[in-house]
Design an enzyme around this catalytic site. Structure first.
Site, PDB file in Angstrom:
ATOM      1  N   ASP A   1     -10.095   1.979  -4.363  1.00 38.43           N
ATOM      2  CA  ASP A   1      -9.061   1.951  -3.332  1.00 38.43           C
ATOM      3  C   ASP A   1      -8.210   3.221  -3.436  1.00 38.43           C
ATOM      4  OD1 ASP A   1      -7.059   1.083  -1.448  1.00 38.43           O
ATOM      5  OD2 ASP A   1      -7.563  -0.981  -1.895  1.00 38.43           O
TER       6      ASP A   1
ATOM      7  N   ASN B   1     -10.018   5.726   2.255  1.00 35.27           N
ATOM      8  CA  ASN B   1      -9.046   5.250   1.281  1.00 35.27           C
ATOM      9  C   ASN B   1      -8.534   6.386   0.410  1.00 35.27           C
ATOM     10  OD1 ASN B   1      -7.554   2.925   0.444  1.00 35.27           O
ATOM     11  ND2 ASN B   1      -9.390   1.708   0.730  1.00 35.27           N
TER      12      ASN B   1
ATOM     13  N   GLU C   1       0.840  -1.205   0.000  1.00 35.85           N
ATOM     14  CA  GLU C   1       0.000   0.000   0.000  1.00 35.85           C
ATOM     15  C   GLU C   1       0.874   1.253   0.000  1.00 35.85           C
ATOM     16  OE1 GLU C   1      -2.797   1.369  -0.228  1.00 35.85           O
ATOM     17  OE2 GLU C   1      -4.444  -0.003   0.231  1.00 35.85           O
TER      18      GLU C   1
ATOM     19  N   ASN D   1      -5.617   4.038   7.641  1.00 28.59           N
ATOM     20  CA  ASN D   1      -5.515   3.338   6.370  1.00 28.59           C
ATOM     21  C   ASN D   1      -4.724   4.221   5.406  1.00 28.59           C
ATOM     22  OD1 ASN D   1      -6.007   1.043   4.783  1.00 28.59           O
ATOM     23  ND2 ASN D   1      -7.709   2.049   3.741  1.00 28.59           N
TER      24      ASN D   1
END
Length: 324
Positions: A218, A165, A18, A113
């Site tokens: 995402d 996100n 990520e 996140n």
């Protein structure tokens, strides 16, 4: 898209990669190995890959964000569970290195996140709800999107979020784009670059009303023309969206199902770096998708992005907080 090439970087395939961020001054791609609580740094010119393991005493389960601190060489802001921290990481450190993070700010949320910095260097970082052992969300609409300002204060900008996100800003600095993955949409806000205030939220692209099937929006970035490039988890692709029409105008297929995030980089910012993961794939799927968890470099798109922003704190406050 004649001429488009998808290449896999020669780095480890991750359970969940990520947070890609191109660091221009060292010509390296930063990204995170979420559940191994590590930050990775790939130097494109030499092929070297450094891994920084974050040792917080086992308190947190994830590391999801990494951005350089402008004006404070070798320092980065990383998210460790529900905490934003500072870490020092030198190019001269060993390729596998461990450090203890120093706390900047803590939330009461489950864990951070995605996150990145706006044009003024404020860090926007969102959280997501608690998960079970299989990674399934246990609670909806209990998380938030925060903004860490230069004075190190945290401001809640969006609430009732499930999985915060992708986020990015328009080239004219008038619009902020945002994804709550569980809302299955890309949303747009009016944005004030001077104050960091956002408002007038509206849906730009509703995934459930489009042809995107079971894809989950995402990570996201913007190109110099203002178009949005969005990673599609479960979708094996990155889509390009015209924010003026809300239409998908291009698609890049990838040999990895769970595509997680994107950023522009390389010498002229014409390379689209893409992270992915093996998370939630069965053994059968993993055998059929050998590139799952890979990090990709997509070239030949005929598009390019902007240099990424680092965090710009009040340096006296930051150094004091870090004990420098």
């Amino acid at each position: 898209m004649s001429g488009v090439k998808v290449g896999e970087l020669p780095v480890s395939r991750l359970y969940l990669g990520e947070g890609p961020h191109w660091q221009e001054d060292i010509e390296a791609l930063l990204y995170v190995d979420v559940f191994n609580k590590a930050v990775c740094r790939y130097f494109v010119n030499t092929g070297r890959c450094q891994v920084l393991h974050i040792d917080d005493g086992g308190k947190a389960k994830t590391v999801t964000i990494v951005v350089p601190v402008e004006g404070c060489k070798d320092w980065y802001v990383v998210s460790v569970g529900n905490t934003l921290c500072g870490v020092q990481w030198k190019v001269t450190d060993p390729d596998n290195h461990t450090t203890k993070p120093k706390v900047l700010q803590v939330t009461l949320d489950s864990h951070f996140n995605d996150g990145k910095c706006d044009p003024q260097g404020r860090l926007w970082a969102g959280t997501m709800g608690p998960q079970d052992d299989k990674g399934e969300l246990l609670k909806m609409n209990v998380s938030s999107l925060y903004r860490l300002d230069s004075n190190l204060t945290m401001n809640k900008c969006v609430d009732k979020v499930s999985v915060s996100n992708g986020l990015t800003w328009s080239p004219d600095k008038k619009h902020f784009y945002y994804i709550d993955s569980e809302a299955f949409s890309i949303d747009a806000f009016c944005y004030d670059d001077l104050t960091g205030q956002i408002g007038n939220r509206r849906v730009l692209l509703d995934y459930k009303k489009s042809q995107l099937g079971e894809d989950i929006p995402d990570g996201m970035t913007c190109d110099v023309s203002g178009n949005l490039w969005v990673a599609n988890f479960k979708g094996s692709k990155v889509i390009c969206v015209n924010p003026e029409t809300g239409q998908v105008i291009r698609q890049v297929n990838l040999p990895s199902k769970n595509v997680t995030s994107v950023c522009w980089g390389g010498p002229d910012y014409s390379t689209l770096f893409v992270t992915s993961g093996k998370m939630r794939l069965t053994q059968d799927e993993l055998e059929k998708i050998p590139a799952a968890g890979a990090t990709f470099a997509v070239t030949g798109l005929g598009a390019k992005g902007f240099p990424a922003n680092g965090f710009r704190p009040d340096l006296d406050l930051f150094r004091d907080k870090m004990g420098l």
